[in-house]
Design a protein around this motif. Structure first.
Motif, short mmCIF file in Angstrom:
data_model
loop_
_atom_site.label_atom_id
_atom_site.label_comp_id
_atom_site.label_asym_id
_atom_site.label_seq_id
_atom_site.Cartn_x
_atom_site.Cartn_y
_atom_site.Cartn_z
N THR A 85 2.09 5.88 -3.93
CA THR A 85 3.01 6.75 -4.69
C THR A 85 2.55 6.97 -6.13
OG1 THR A 85 4.45 4.94 -5.46
CG2 THR A 85 4.95 5.90 -3.30
N PHE A 86 1.68 6.10 -6.64
CA PHE A 86 1.21 6.22 -8.02
C PHE A 86 -0.03 7.11 -8.14
CE2 PHE A 86 3.12 1.88 -7.75
CZ PHE A 86 4.26 2.16 -8.48
N ALA A 87 -0.58 7.55 -7.01
CA ALA A 87 -1.80 8.35 -7.02
C ALA A 87 -1.50 9.81 -7.33
CB ALA A 87 -2.50 8.23 -5.68
N LYS A 88 -2.24 10.39 -8.27
CA LYS A 88 -2.07 11.80 -8.62
C LYS A 88 -2.98 12.66 -7.74
CE LYS A 88 -1.23 13.27 -12.63
NZ LYS A 88 -1.29 13.72 -14.06
N PRO A 89 -2.53 13.86 -7.40
CA PRO A 89 -3.38 14.74 -6.60
C PRO A 89 -4.56 15.24 -7.42
CG PRO A 89 -1.42 15.91 -7.33
CD PRO A 89 -1.22 14.46 -7.71
N TYR A 99 0.82 -1.21 0.00
CA TYR A 99 0.00 0.00 0.00
C TYR A 99 0.86 1.26 0.00
CZ TYR A 99 -3.70 -3.32 0.97
OH TYR A 99 -4.57 -4.38 0.88
N ASP A 100 2.04 1.18 0.61
CA ASP A 100 2.98 2.31 0.53
C ASP A 100 3.34 2.57 -0.93
OD1 ASP A 100 3.17 2.74 3.32
OD2 ASP A 100 4.71 1.19 3.53
N LYS A 142 -8.29 15.80 -1.22
CA LYS A 142 -6.90 15.57 -0.88
C LYS A 142 -6.77 14.25 -0.13
CE LYS A 142 -2.88 17.53 1.49
NZ LYS A 142 -2.35 18.68 2.29
N ALA A 143 -5.87 13.41 -0.59
CA ALA A 143 -5.75 12.08 0.00
C ALA A 143 -4.34 11.84 0.53
CB ALA A 143 -6.10 11.01 -1.03
N THR A 144 -4.26 11.37 1.75
CA THR A 144 -2.98 10.99 2.35
C THR A 144 -2.92 9.51 2.68
OG1 THR A 144 -3.82 11.57 4.55
CG2 THR A 144 -2.64 13.30 3.33
N THR A 145 -4.02 8.81 2.45
CA THR A 145 -4.09 7.38 2.69
C THR A 145 -4.46 6.66 1.41
OG1 THR A 145 -6.45 7.37 3.26
CG2 THR A 145 -4.88 7.82 5.05
N VAL A 146 -4.20 5.37 1.34
CA VAL A 146 -4.53 4.62 0.14
C VAL A 146 -6.04 4.51 -0.03
CG1 VAL A 146 -4.53 2.30 1.18
CG2 VAL A 146 -3.83 2.59 -1.20
N GLU A 147 -6.77 4.54 1.08
CA GLU A 147 -8.22 4.50 0.99
C GLU A 147 -8.76 5.77 0.34
OE1 GLU A 147 -6.90 1.86 4.30
OE2 GLU A 147 -6.50 3.97 3.80
N GLY A 148 -8.20 6.92 0.73
CA GLY A 148 -8.61 8.17 0.12
C GLY A 148 -8.23 8.24 -1.35
N ALA A 149 -7.06 7.70 -1.67
CA ALA A 149 -6.61 7.67 -3.07
C ALA A 149 -7.51 6.77 -3.90
CB ALA A 149 -5.17 7.20 -3.15
N ALA A 150 -7.99 5.67 -3.30
CA ALA A 150 -8.90 4.77 -4.02
C ALA A 150 -10.20 5.48 -4.35
CB ALA A 150 -9.18 3.53 -3.18
N HIS A 151 -10.71 6.25 -3.40
CA HIS A 151 -11.93 7.03 -3.67
C HIS A 151 -11.69 7.98 -4.85
CE1 HIS A 151 -15.19 9.92 -3.31
NE2 HIS A 151 -14.26 10.86 -3.30
N ALA A 155 -6.33 -1.34 -3.75
CA ALA A 155 -6.36 -0.55 -2.51
C ALA A 155 -7.36 -1.11 -1.51
CB ALA A 155 -6.70 0.91 -2.83
N HIS A 156 -8.36 -1.81 -2.01
CA HIS A 156 -9.35 -2.44 -1.14
C HIS A 156 -8.93 -3.85 -0.73
CE1 HIS A 156 -12.57 0.57 -1.12
NE2 HIS A 156 -12.21 0.85 -2.36
N GLY A 157 -7.74 -4.27 -1.13
CA GLY A 157 -7.28 -5.60 -0.78
C GLY A 157 -8.02 -6.69 -1.50
N LYS A 158 -8.57 -6.35 -2.68
CA LYS A 158 -9.35 -7.32 -3.43
C LYS A 158 -8.62 -7.73 -4.71
CE LYS A 158 -13.81 -5.66 -1.70
NZ LYS A 158 -15.19 -5.18 -2.06
N GLY A 159 -9.11 -8.82 -5.29
CA GLY A 159 -8.50 -9.34 -6.51
C GLY A 159 -9.39 -9.12 -7.71
N LEU A 160 -9.28 -10.02 -8.68
CA LEU A 160 -10.01 -9.87 -9.93
C LEU A 160 -11.51 -10.10 -9.79
CD1 LEU A 160 -7.37 -11.78 -12.03
CD2 LEU A 160 -7.92 -9.36 -12.32
N ALA A 161 -11.88 -10.97 -8.88
CA ALA A 161 -13.30 -11.27 -8.65
C ALA A 161 -13.75 -10.53 -7.40
CB ALA A 161 -13.52 -12.77 -8.51
#
Length: 413
Positions: free
Chosen positions: A191-195, A186-187, A246-255, A225-231
């Motif tokens: 890093t791949f999330a754009k603001p 998740y770290d 503005k997101a500082t967590t992977v959950e916020g970036a997923a949203h 980011a949700h810890g899920k796979g293809l299904a």
């Protein structure tokens, strides 16, 4: 997947991408596999196209999609997949002679490996293979916590995301899988999330210096980011809607990533893919695979309302694409249906399950348990809980070369 998703590309384009793997994604000492010289394919393999670059991927997606609808695949189809594993635990994209040990120069494919784990874990009864493969994935984790397409390659959003799904399927806790530098998947993903704001605000790029096809990497990352796979099944409703924050967590970036996809889909109900470099027709074409993956991502994020319009478009327009593209395409559509609760046996008038089954060996059963019942049985049996060679490549700035979006594989007939 990547992926996986995806616009079908010609065999010539597949060959170009395959060669690009060796130069852009794989360590210099590893060469890409040679195209299969023979047209005689294993009887347990799904699809009739050259499997050199997507054999394990399309097989894994086919088996996983069948499992979601209660279809029990032929034993030889499962055996073919397990037979592709190398002694190290990793899987290549394809190896023609599984009776021989894997050649040291044969590049192992993190995306194919992660897809295989998810399929085998879902089917059950493959504990040893799943455990060994998960161990290999952990052994090739990069210092930043992520994964590249091949071991040693720079981390990318697609590969990192599909490996997260594989680890979860294997019973691991992705957040606890740390690199030698103490970084988690998740770290790396964050890093791949754009603001927010500007071009592609809120999306996930393929790599920091090589944005790639952001809809592809974003769909993969939202699910990862949700810890899920293809299904996946629908997540809890996202009350934030499609506002990028503005997101500082992977959950916020997923949203934010899901909000980006929802906005892109709202225009026409589907995503587009740019023409291949040098293509005679310069117009953009509908991207069926990426649209299906975006639907899965929206569902995982809890934005089911935003998935309705693209799902309707997909149901009305995807039948010819799936028929021409083969098992991975059928599987993608089935997985999109699974994520949204649509009926894959009546998908805009097309029976996707029958279409997928027809691309491989006859299943042992086509009237199995419901997906939920099958999941409970697999949990009991195995103790394990339950993403075209990429349909997009482009010529980037000097030094970047031709990039492969790891999750996407070419869907062959």
């Amino acid at each position: 997947m990547t992926p996986v998703r995806r616009s079908a590309i010609s065999l010539a384009a597949s060959a170009v991408l395959g060669m690009a793997i060796a130069s852009a994604a794989a360590p210099a000492a590893i060469a890409a596999p040679s195209p299969t010289p023979s047209t005689v394919l294993p009887s347990g393999l799904y699809g009739t196209g050259d499997p050199t670059y997507d054999g394990v991927w399309r097989q894994s997606l086919a088996l996983l999609a069948q499992d979601t609808v209660g279809v029990k695949p032929a034993a030889k189809a499962v055996a073919w997949l397990t037979g592709q594993q190398c002694d190290s635990g990793g899987f290549p994209s394809y190896r023609a002679d599984a009776a021989k040990a894997c050649d040291a120069k044969l590049p192992l494919d993190s995306n194919a490996t992660a897809a295989a784990v998810q399929a085998l874990a879902a089917l059950g009864g493959q504990d040893a293979t799943v455990k060994k493969t998960a161990g290999w994935l952990k052994s090739v984790q990069n210092a930043d916590g992520g994964w590249g397409y091949n071991p040693g390659g720079a981390s990318d959003a697609n590969s990192t995301s599909i490996v997260i799904g594989a680890l979860a399927a294997a019973g691991e806790k992705p957040e606890a899988v740390k690199s030698k530098g103490g970084k988690t998947p998740y770290d790396a993903l964050l890093t791949f999330a754009k603001p927010c704001g500007g071009k592609d605000g809120g999306a996930f790029v393929f790599q920091l210096k090589s944005p790639g096809m952001v809809a592809d990497s974003t769909a993969a990352a939202v699910v990862g980011a949700h810890g899920k796979g293809l299904a996946v099944t629908a997540g809890a409703k996202d009350a934030k809607g499609t506002v990028c924050e503005k997101a500082t967590t992977v959950e916020g970036a997923a949203h934010n990533g899901a909000a980006y996809l929802a906005t892109a889909l709202a225009r026409t109900g589907h995503l587009n893919t740019a023409p291949m470099p040098g293509a005679a027709d310069p117009t953009k074409k509908p991207d069926f695979g990426n649209t299906a993956d975006a639907i899965v991502a929206l569902s995982a994020q809890g934005l089911g309302d935003q998935a309705k319009k693209p799902m309707e478009w997909l149901q009305q327009n995807s039948a010819a694409w799936a028929k021409a593209s083969g098992p991975a395409a059928y599987a993608q559509l089935i997985l999109a249906a699974h994520a949204t609760g649509a009926d894959p046996k009546s998908f805009g008038g097309t029976d996707l399950v029958a279409g997928l089954n027809a691309t491989g060996p006859a299943p042992e059963s086509t009237t199995g348990q419901s997906a939920s019942a099958a999941d409970k049985k697999k949990d009991s049996d195995s103790g394990i809980g339950v993403w075209w060679i990429v349909g997009a490549f482009f010529v980037a700035s000097v030094g970047a070369g031709i990039l492969l979006s790891g999750r996407k594989k070419n869907q062959q007939r």
